[in-house]
Scaffold this motif. Structure first.
Motif, PDB file in Angstrom:
ATOM      1  N   ASP A 197      45.627   9.378  34.476  1.00  0.00           N
ATOM      2  CA  ASP A 197      46.360  10.595  34.163  1.00  0.00           C
ATOM      3  C   ASP A 197      47.348  10.898  35.296  1.00  0.00           C
ATOM      4  N   VAL A 198      48.634  10.979  34.955  1.00  0.00           N
ATOM      5  CA  VAL A 198      49.667  11.215  35.966  1.00  0.00           C
ATOM      6  C   VAL A 198      49.585  12.645  36.490  1.00  0.00           C
ATOM      7  N   LEU A 199      49.394  13.601  35.595  1.00  0.00           N
ATOM      8  CA  LEU A 199      49.330  15.010  35.977  1.00  0.00           C
ATOM      9  C   LEU A 199      47.867  15.401  36.204  1.00  0.00           C
ATOM     10  N   LYS A 200      47.346  14.984  37.321  1.00  0.00           N
ATOM     11  CA  LYS A 200      45.924  15.198  37.595  1.00  0.00           C
ATOM     12  C   LYS A 200      45.646  16.647  37.980  1.00  0.00           C
ATOM     13  N   LYS A 201      44.610  17.222  37.356  1.00  0.00           N
ATOM     14  CA  LYS A 201      44.119  18.535  37.753  1.00  0.00           C
ATOM     15  C   LYS A 201      42.839  18.421  38.579  1.00  0.00           C
ATOM     16  N   ILE A 202      42.310  17.201  38.620  1.00  0.00           N
ATOM     17  CA  ILE A 202      41.125  16.916  39.429  1.00  0.00           C
ATOM     18  C   ILE A 202      41.489  15.823  40.430  1.00  0.00           C
ATOM     19  N   PHE A 203      41.172  16.062  41.692  1.00  0.00           N
ATOM     20  CA  PHE A 203      41.448  15.093  42.737  1.00  0.00           C
ATOM     21  C   PHE A 203      40.190  14.240  42.960  1.00  0.00           C
ATOM     22  N   PHE A 204      40.410  12.946  43.241  1.00  0.00           N
ATOM     23  CA  PHE A 204      39.289  12.012  43.323  1.00  0.00           C
ATOM     24  C   PHE A 204      39.380  11.201  44.615  1.00  0.00           C
ATOM     25  N   ARG A 205      38.214  11.014  45.235  1.00  0.00           N
ATOM     26  CA  ARG A 205      38.114  10.170  46.424  1.00  0.00           C
ATOM     27  C   ARG A 205      36.819   9.381  46.349  1.00  0.00           C
ATOM     28  N   LEU A 206      36.856   8.115  46.767  1.00  0.00           N
ATOM     29  CA  LEU A 206      35.677   7.251  46.722  1.00  0.00           C
ATOM     30  C   LEU A 206      35.422   6.682  48.113  1.00  0.00           C
ATOM     31  N   ASP A 207      34.185   6.831  48.596  1.00  0.00           N
ATOM     32  CA  ASP A 207      33.819   6.319  49.920  1.00  0.00           C
ATOM     33  C   ASP A 207      32.533   5.506  49.820  1.00  0.00           C
ATOM     34  N   ILE A 208      32.482   4.396  50.536  1.00  0.00           N
ATOM     35  CA  ILE A 208      31.244   3.613  50.639  1.00  0.00           C
ATOM     36  C   ILE A 208      30.340   4.281  51.661  1.00  0.00           C
ATOM     37  N   LYS A 209      29.115   4.604  51.246  1.00  0.00           N
ATOM     38  CA  LYS A 209      28.175   5.283  52.122  1.00  0.00           C
ATOM     39  C   LYS A 209      27.124   4.344  52.699  1.00  0.00           C
ATOM     40  N   ARG A 210      26.836   3.269  51.993  1.00  0.00           N
ATOM     41  CA  ARG A 210      25.867   2.289  52.493  1.00  0.00           C
ATOM     42  C   ARG A 210      26.212   0.934  51.911  1.00  0.00           C
ATOM     43  N   LEU A 211      26.256  -0.075  52.742  1.00  0.00           N
ATOM     44  CA  LEU A 211      26.644  -1.410  52.293  1.00  0.00           C
ATOM     45  C   LEU A 211      25.715  -2.446  52.897  1.00  0.00           C
ATOM     46  N   THR A 212      25.085  -3.256  52.044  1.00  0.00           N
ATOM     47  CA  THR A 212      24.235  -4.358  52.500  1.00  0.00           C
ATOM     48  C   THR A 212      24.582  -5.593  51.681  1.00  0.00           C
ATOM     49  N   LYS A 213      25.410  -6.437  52.253  1.00  0.00           N
ATOM     50  CA  LYS A 213      25.824  -7.703  51.639  1.00  0.00           C
ATOM     51  C   LYS A 213      26.430  -7.491  50.247  1.00  0.00           C
ATOM     52  N   ASN A 214      25.640  -7.663  49.187  1.00  0.00           N
ATOM     53  CA  ASN A 214      26.197  -7.573  47.833  1.00  0.00           C
ATOM     54  C   ASN A 214      25.802  -6.285  47.117  1.00  0.00           C
ATOM     55  N   LEU A 270      30.187   6.954  46.983  1.00  0.00           N
ATOM     56  CA  LEU A 270      30.207   8.352  46.580  1.00  0.00           C
ATOM     57  C   LEU A 270      31.571   8.727  46.047  1.00  0.00           C
ATOM     58  N   GLY A 271      31.579   9.182  44.792  1.00  0.00           N
ATOM     59  CA  GLY A 271      32.794   9.707  44.196  1.00  0.00           C
ATOM     60  C   GLY A 271      32.821  11.222  44.334  1.00  0.00           C
ATOM     61  N   LYS A 272      33.882  11.742  44.915  1.00  0.00           N
ATOM     62  CA  LYS A 272      34.040  13.189  45.086  1.00  0.00           C
ATOM     63  C   LYS A 272      35.203  13.658  44.224  1.00  0.00           C
ATOM     64  N   PHE A 273      34.916  14.582  43.304  1.00  0.00           N
ATOM     65  CA  PHE A 273      35.918  15.126  42.397  1.00  0.00           C
ATOM     66  C   PHE A 273      36.146  16.591  42.771  1.00  0.00           C
ATOM     67  N   SER A 274      37.412  16.982  42.954  1.00  0.00           N
ATOM     68  CA  SER A 274      37.717  18.315  43.474  1.00  0.00           C
ATOM     69  C   SER A 274      38.715  19.040  42.582  1.00  0.00           C
ATOM     70  N   LYS A 275      38.484  20.348  42.436  1.00  0.00           N
ATOM     71  CA  LYS A 275      39.398  21.226  41.712  1.00  0.00           C
ATOM     72  C   LYS A 275      39.776  22.392  42.612  1.00  0.00           C
ATOM     73  N   ILE A 276      40.922  23.034  42.297  1.00  0.00           N
ATOM     74  CA  ILE A 276      41.275  24.260  43.004  1.00  0.00           C
ATOM     75  C   ILE A 276      41.771  25.358  42.059  1.00  0.00           C
ATOM     76  N   GLU A 277      42.185  24.998  40.841  1.00  0.00           N
ATOM     77  CA  GLU A 277      42.806  25.996  39.959  1.00  0.00           C
ATOM     78  C   GLU A 277      41.914  26.421  38.796  1.00  0.00           C
ATOM     79  N   ASP A 278      40.956  25.630  38.413  1.00  0.00           N
ATOM     80  CA  ASP A 278      39.957  26.060  37.437  1.00  0.00           C
ATOM     81  C   ASP A 278      38.613  25.486  37.876  1.00  0.00           C
TER      82      ASP A 278
END
Length: 344
Positions: A166-183, A188-196
């Motif tokens: 979606d080009v006109l995003k109303k939700i912001f998204f960020r993905l971070d690796i919290k734990r990694l062991t080989k394969n 963690l996906g973080k979804f953020s809103k500010i207007e609704d």
């Protein structure tokens, strides 16, 4: 009986000092109630030697069993809290409060496999403005980074609440690796809103169509069909009532909507045109200050227009809501706006 009661007393003392899940407490309560229901202190057992010996032996077994149950429950609860802390801490006071008070939900589901990659959703939490989903990813080969390249989230009413296409995003998204062991990785996906706001979802469908795996030698895009269906008992914290505020400054402000709930101060302020040049909000240091002189910066998803601020301030548990100030600092000076509570 005295030996048994002494053992139970010691177990209770240990239990009170240790962290334990509600499930563990309930099991112990039932064991003790069952023991009390079956054996009374006035039972005549002293004149039957064999029964007395058997009974004392049974008591000791029960005491050992209860002790093991307490320790295993405490250990499990401790491991659970430790894992959630590693995944969610550092993302804001709102999610840390949720971890500490048991609002993060464990999602019971199996891995969904496609093209040699297995994915499942493990943990979920949502409040009014933030939604967190922890994914468990297993690949056939080792990798160092993982991204959700193409995916969407659909609610129980079949509304697409998020799509990264979606080009006109109303939700912001960020993905971070919290734990990694080989394969294997927890991301963690973080979804953020500010207007609704997010609402209290009973289930979500997460359709993933393309992922990206990065290692030292490869940067692979993998197409697949990972359809994750999640169910929740109660996703949003509802124990705190929303507090609304206003700013009594008609010379500067055209209108504003300000609310506080669950460690999040949401602000939407539109300034008068004649004040825009003086405030210069696009080139200002904007922060909240409470009566304890704690300062809080705007969240990374803030929307700053030439005449409007729309943002969240994630504050700590010791946030003093009695005297709040919005500070706007720039080369023209420091402008202070006092937040006034609106009685509900």
């Amino acid at each position: 009986m005295q030996d048994f009661e002494e053992e139970i007393r010691k177990i209770k003392e240990k239990r009170s000092k240790m962290e334990m899940s509600e499930e563990g407490k309930e099991k112990i309560r039932k064991i003790i109630e069952a023991r009390n229901a079956r054996f009374d202190d006035n039972d005549v057992i002293t004149y039957i030697p064999k029964r007395k010996k058997t009974y004392i032996f049974a008591q000791k077994i029960a005491a050992v069993f209860v002790c093991c149950l307490v320790l295993s429950s405490c250990a499990f609860a401790g491991e659970w809290k430790d894992l959630l802390t590693k995944i969610f801490y550092g993302e804001g006071a709102n999610i840390e409060y949720a971890v500490d008070n048991g609002y993060v939900q464990n999602i019971e589901m199996d891995y969904v496999e496609s093209n040699g990659i297995k994915i499942k959703a493990d943990y979920f939490y949502s409040d009014d403005y933030y939604m967190y989903i922890a994914f468990d990813v297993v690949a056939e080969e080792e990798f160092e980074e993982f991204y959700l390249d193409t995916f969407e989230i659909i609610d129980e009413k079949n509304n697409v609440i998020f799509s990264n296409l979606d080009v006109l995003k109303k939700i912001f998204f960020r993905l971070d690796i919290k734990r990694l062991t080989k394969n294997n990785a927890i991301v963690l996906g973080k979804f953020s809103k500010i207007e609704d706001k997010f609402y209290n979802y009973s289930n979500l469908k997460i359709n993933i169509n393309r992922i990206q795996l990065i290692s030292n030698s490869n940067d692979d895009y993998i197409d697949g069909n990972w359809k994750l269906i999640t169910e929740f008992s109660n996703s949003i914290i509802i124990n705190e009532q929303e507090q609304k505020y206003c700013i009594d400054s008609k010379d500067f402000i055209e209108n504003c909507k300000i609310s506080y709930k669950n460690n999040i101060l949401n602000i939407d302020i539109k300034f008068r045109d004649e004040c825009i040049q003086k405030l210069n909000i696009n080139n200002s240091n904007i922060y909240i200050q409470d009566s304890n002189n704690n300062t809080y910066k705007m969240d990374e998803i803030s929307k700053i227009k030439y005449n409007q601020i729309i943002t969240n301030f994630i504050v700590k548990d010791n946030f003093n809501k009695k005297c709040l100030k919005l500070n706007i600092e720039n080369e023209n000076g420091k402008f202070i706006f006092y937040l006034k509570k609106i009685d509900s």
